[in-house]
Write an enzyme that holds these catalytic residues in place. Structure first.
Site, PDB file in Angstrom:
ATOM      1  N   ALA A 102      57.379  30.732  24.933  1.00  0.00           N
ATOM      2  CA  ALA A 102      56.789  29.988  26.044  1.00  0.00           C
ATOM      3  C   ALA A 102      56.514  30.907  27.242  1.00  0.00           C
ATOM      4  CB  ALA A 102      57.721  28.853  26.464  1.00  0.00           C
ATOM      5  N   HIS A 161      41.479  42.150  38.519  1.00  0.00           N
ATOM      6  CA  HIS A 161      40.833  42.098  39.828  1.00  0.00           C
ATOM      7  C   HIS A 161      41.209  43.367  40.596  1.00  0.00           C
ATOM      8  CE1 HIS A 161      39.462  37.941  39.377  1.00  0.00           C
ATOM      9  NE2 HIS A 161      40.618  37.743  38.741  1.00  0.00           N
TER      10      HIS A 161
END
Length: 205
Positions: free
Chosen positions: A160, A140
């Protein structure tokens, strides 16, 4: 004559009529713009209807090994490029779009992983993806969005909560430690970790 409007009252009525007409036109313009926004949202939803409907069905079914082919079949129907018999993907799976995702054979994706999916995301054969990892293909920027592909090579192991940013490639048999943010390409057979991710040592997997 008594009971007839005088010049002042006639002028007041004309001004009031003009004001009401202007307010009515303004209201109709706002209504028209609102309908344009609404129909734009409807068309956007229709664009994502198929992938999100089948993703909903995928997440609805318990993630048992025996049900993996059926669940993976729903992903294929939603646009994922994969063989539904040779991957185990746990729920919940979060995706904006399924149609940019390719998953190889023998892949394991743990619970809570997120794929942007609006640009190409390739997961190679035999990859192991830790829980809550994210594959973000959209940057963005100040005035626009930039979509760049992500490519994960064969035999890669992600711990993770690894975040893979747009435009990055992870080479075959590399390992990325839990919680790392991958902001640049990782060569094959290396171990990386940290924020941003950097080389820790060579991998000998």
């Amino acid at each position: 004559p008594k009971g007839f409007p005088n010049r002042k009252s006639s002028s007041f009525i004309r001004k009031k009529a003009v004001q009401v007409d202007c307010e009515f036109r303004l209201l109709m313009m706002k209504l028209f713009k609102g309908l344009q926004v609404f129909w734009g949202m409807v068309f956007s939803d229709l664009h994502f209807l198929r992938p999100r409907f089948f993703l909903f069905l995928f997440n609805l079914i318990p993630d048992f090994h025996s049900l993996s082919p059926l669940r993976n079949f729903f992903l294929v129907c939603g646009g994922v490029k994969m063989n539904p018999l040779y991957a185990y993907i746990r729920s919940p799976l979060l995706c904006s779009d399924l149609r940019g995702i390719s998953i190889g054979r023998g892949v394991f994706i743990n619970m809570g992983c997120r794929f942007q999916g609006t640009s190409e995301t390739i997961i190679g054969d035999q990859c192991k993806i830790g829980p809550y990892s994210c594959f973000e293909t959209v940057n963005h920027l100040k005035n626009k969005e930039e979509e760049l592909p992500i490519r994960i090579g064969k035999g890669v192991w992600l711990g993770a909560q690894v975040v893979v940013t747009p435009g990055t490639t992870i080479g075959c048999y590399s390992v990325v430690a839990a919680g790392a943010v991958v902001t640049k390409d990782i060569p094959p057979n290396e171990m990386w970790g940290g924020v941003p991710a950097r080389k820790l040592e060579s991998s000998k997997l």
